[in-house]
Design an enzyme around this catalytic site. Structure first.
Site, mmCIF file in Angstrom:
data_model
loop_
_atom_site.group_PDB
_atom_site.id
_atom_site.type_symbol
_atom_site.label_atom_id
_atom_site.label_comp_id
_atom_site.label_asym_id
_atom_site.label_seq_id
_atom_site.Cartn_x
_atom_site.Cartn_y
_atom_site.Cartn_z
ATOM 1 N N LYS B 81 1.151 -1.160 -0.088
ATOM 2 C CA LYS B 81 -0.099 0.052 0.048
ATOM 3 C C LYS B 81 0.836 1.154 0.052
ATOM 4 O O LYS B 81 1.668 1.338 0.686
ATOM 5 C CB LYS B 81 -0.738 -0.083 1.442
ATOM 6 N N SER B 156 -9.794 1.430 2.969
ATOM 7 C CA SER B 156 -8.840 2.318 2.026
ATOM 8 C C SER B 156 -7.862 1.513 1.314
ATOM 9 O O SER B 156 -7.345 2.011 0.214
ATOM 10 C CB SER B 156 -8.029 3.368 3.041
ATOM 11 N N SER B 180 -9.852 -0.919 7.316
ATOM 12 C CA SER B 180 -9.242 -0.776 5.847
ATOM 13 C C SER B 180 -8.446 -1.858 5.241
ATOM 14 O O SER B 180 -8.027 -1.754 4.004
ATOM 15 C CB SER B 180 -8.162 0.627 5.919
#
Lengths: 96, 487
Positions: B81, B156, B180
């Site tokens: 990420k 997210s 997330s």
């Protein structure tokens, strides 16, 4: 709980150092009023005699040894600076 | 065994690499080719460095040929990420604020992946600064759900989940502040694990809400999640909230611990707002555990109704403080139009941050401001104590809690325009963050329309070695995790 209409968007934006457009101010005020209204139900929870939780697990002060160790070289520490000169970050004049 | 190497698990690939049936360069080339073939549609990556990945793969093959295999991830492409630092690679947080930022150093998890031999592959999209539940808040455009490109992948860590589901990585890392990792894992049909708060170092992770943030793996199987966790977990002197706790062999625990378990069903998680197809899939999972002689016990977490508000007050307060560092001075976007330093702060931040980040900074600043701190922030911290107690009380009678991961399957891009409606996506996941508990999402079925559904298991603090076998038991008796989207 405070009334959600208390959110003074100009004051809070200044505290947050955020330049908001008139449209953002209107939009955020309305949306956050809704979020704050939802959060008013927290007032129903009985929190008398309840200690606040800052972290999920108790954390006590963590001490590190006072020993020198290598850090980031200057070039690396400054590699993302928007403006730099002579190994320093350039900023607008602060003191006249 | 799955046909394409990029759809294999870490465990399967490690065996193929060990047996000399596949090289890391071959595997990495297959992943790169797959990414080039599908990512124009999925848009999971903010960037990737093909030459660097192939060089890492070649170095891995060289180590293997000389008997210097570093660990279980030797030669395996792992995506990160874009909030996790990799030295000399971009680190954008999917924000214009950091569009040109290059990491000067590695995150601790990055160091650990390197030490385990992994091939670090690409920077994965997210909601800007990890604030969102759909990956639509990215400054670089939304990621699409590989199961239905008109839908969101969740967020997210939407890029981390979508890349994995689409075969663009073998495993990925995400971060989880309110769900997330788990919610996008559920929406994309993969496994997502949020470890206990303090188990994995946050050093080198861009901070959103420091008392809630944890890095964790997204993988194809629970076994792979166990392997990844074993690599990234453990104390780190660079993170003062990292715990001095033993890191057991999570993978070995899967074979050793076979139940039966006592599983709690929190009644508050099965009420209004739960999609009927999601509810039915989770009920079937409960029936499965019952068929395995597990004790299924209805439990109550009476302060559940306060989780969402508590979370949004605490998380935004911490975010407003953490994001104060983006002032246009030392790094990040600087406005071209400021005459003094005050204006430089305000305009740089206005130009650098997107709408959701601004909204949360405003809310967080407000709840911390003079006159409102006690009414909002302090009260939320006290309610957090009650929420945590609810969980710890429940664990007196049960080993783990079972809930849906997300109340709804993947929704359509652009569907949720109201911030509060978007916040409600996290309703089942934020409790584990507020209480610091480990929680995992495992695929548990599909809707009639072919969208993945996820099951959440929430464990006791630092008992990942007890939680993972419960998830593994369910997964191995089903084949949901072997399905792949057609792209």
């Amino acid at each position: 709980m405070a009334a959600s209409s208390d959110l003074n968007i100009d004051h809070v934006a200044q505290l947050a150092r955020l330049a908001l457009t008139p449209r953002e101010k209107a939009e955020f005020s309305q949306q956050l009023a809704e979020v704050l209204h939802h959060s008013e139900q927290l007032g129903k929870a009985d929190v008398s005699m309840i200690e606040p939780t800052a972290h999920a697990f108790p954390i006590f002060n963590i001490w590190g040894g006072d020993e020198p160790r290598p850090g980031l070289p200057v070039e690396q520490a400054l590699q993302n600076a928007p403006q730099q000169r002579l190994n320093m970050v350039v900023v607008p004049r602060v003191v006249e | 065994m799955r046909s394409e190497p990029f759809f294999h698990t870490i465990a399967e690939l490690a065996a193929l690499l060990d047996a000399g049936k596949l090289s890391s360069v071959e595997l990495t080339k297959a992943v790169v080719a797959r990414t080039k073939a599908v990512d124009a549609r999925v848009k999971a990556f903010n960037s990737y460095d093909e030459d660097d990945a192939l060089a890492q793969a070649a170095a891995s093959d060289a180590r293997r040929s000389t008997g210097q295999v570093r660990g279980l991830l030797e030669g395996i492409p792992v995506g990160l990420k874009d909030v996790i630092s990799v030295a000399n690679q971009p680190l954008t947080a999917s924000s214009r604020m950091l569009a040109n930022f290059i990491s000067p150093y590695d995150a601790t998890v990055t160091q650990r992946l390197k030490r385990a031999g992994a091939v670090l592959w690409g920077r994965l999209n997210l909601d800007e600064f990890a604030m969102g539940s759909s990956t639509e808040n990215s400054a670089f455009g939304p990621t699409h759900n590989p199961w239905d490109l008109s839908r969101v992948p969740g967020g997210s860590s939407g890029g981390s989940a979508a890349a994995l589901a689409a075969g663009e990585a073998v495993a990925t890392l995400g971060s989880d502040t309110g769900g997330s990792i788990r919610q996008p894992a559920a929406l994309c049909g993969v496994v997502g694990l949020k470890p206990s708060y303090g188990l994995v170092s946050r050093y080198g992770l861009i901070a959103f809400a420091s008392s809630l943030d944890q890095i964790g793996p997204l993988t194809r199987t629970v076994e792979d999640a166990s392997i990844m966790l074993g690599v990234i977990a453990g104390h780190d002197p660079f993170d003062s909230t990292s715990c001095q706790t033993e890191v057991p062999d999570y993978r070995a625990a899967l074979a050793e611990k076979r139940g039966p378990w006592r599983i709690g069903i929190p009644q508050e998680y099965f009420g209004e707002g739960l999609d009927p197809e999601v509810g039915a899939a989770v009920e079937q999972a409960i029936a499965f555990y019952r068929s395995r002689q597990c004790v299924i016990k209805e439990v109550s977490l009476p302060h559940t109704q306060y989780c969402l508000d508590t979370y949004y007050i605490i998380a935004t307060a911490e975010a407003s403080s953490n994001l104060a560092r983006y002032d246009g001075i030392r790094y990040g976007h600087r406005t071209a139009e400021a005459v003094d330093v005050g204006e430089l702060y305000c305009k740089s931040r206005a130009e650098g941050f997107g709408a959701e980040v601004k909204r949360r900074i405003i809310l967080g600043t407000y709840v911390l401001s003079s006159g409102y701190y006690d009414a909002y922030y302090l009260r939320a911290q006290k309610v957090r104590t009650l929420i945590r107690r609810d969980f710890l009380n429940a664990y007196q009678d049960v080993d783990a809690l079972l809930t849906p991961t997300s109340p709804v399957p993947a929704f359509t891009l652009g569907e949720k325009t109201n911030p509060l409606a978007m916040y409600l996506c996290d309703i089942y996941t934020i409790g584990a963050n507020l209480a610091g508990l480990p929680a995992i999402s495992v695929p548990c079925g599909f809707t009639g329309g072919g969208l993945p559904i996820g099951l959440q298991l929430i464990g006791q603090p630092f008992r990942e070695a007890e939680l993972l076998p419960i998830a593994h038991c369910y997964e191995q008796a089903h084949d949901w995790h072997t399905a792949h989207p057609k792209l």
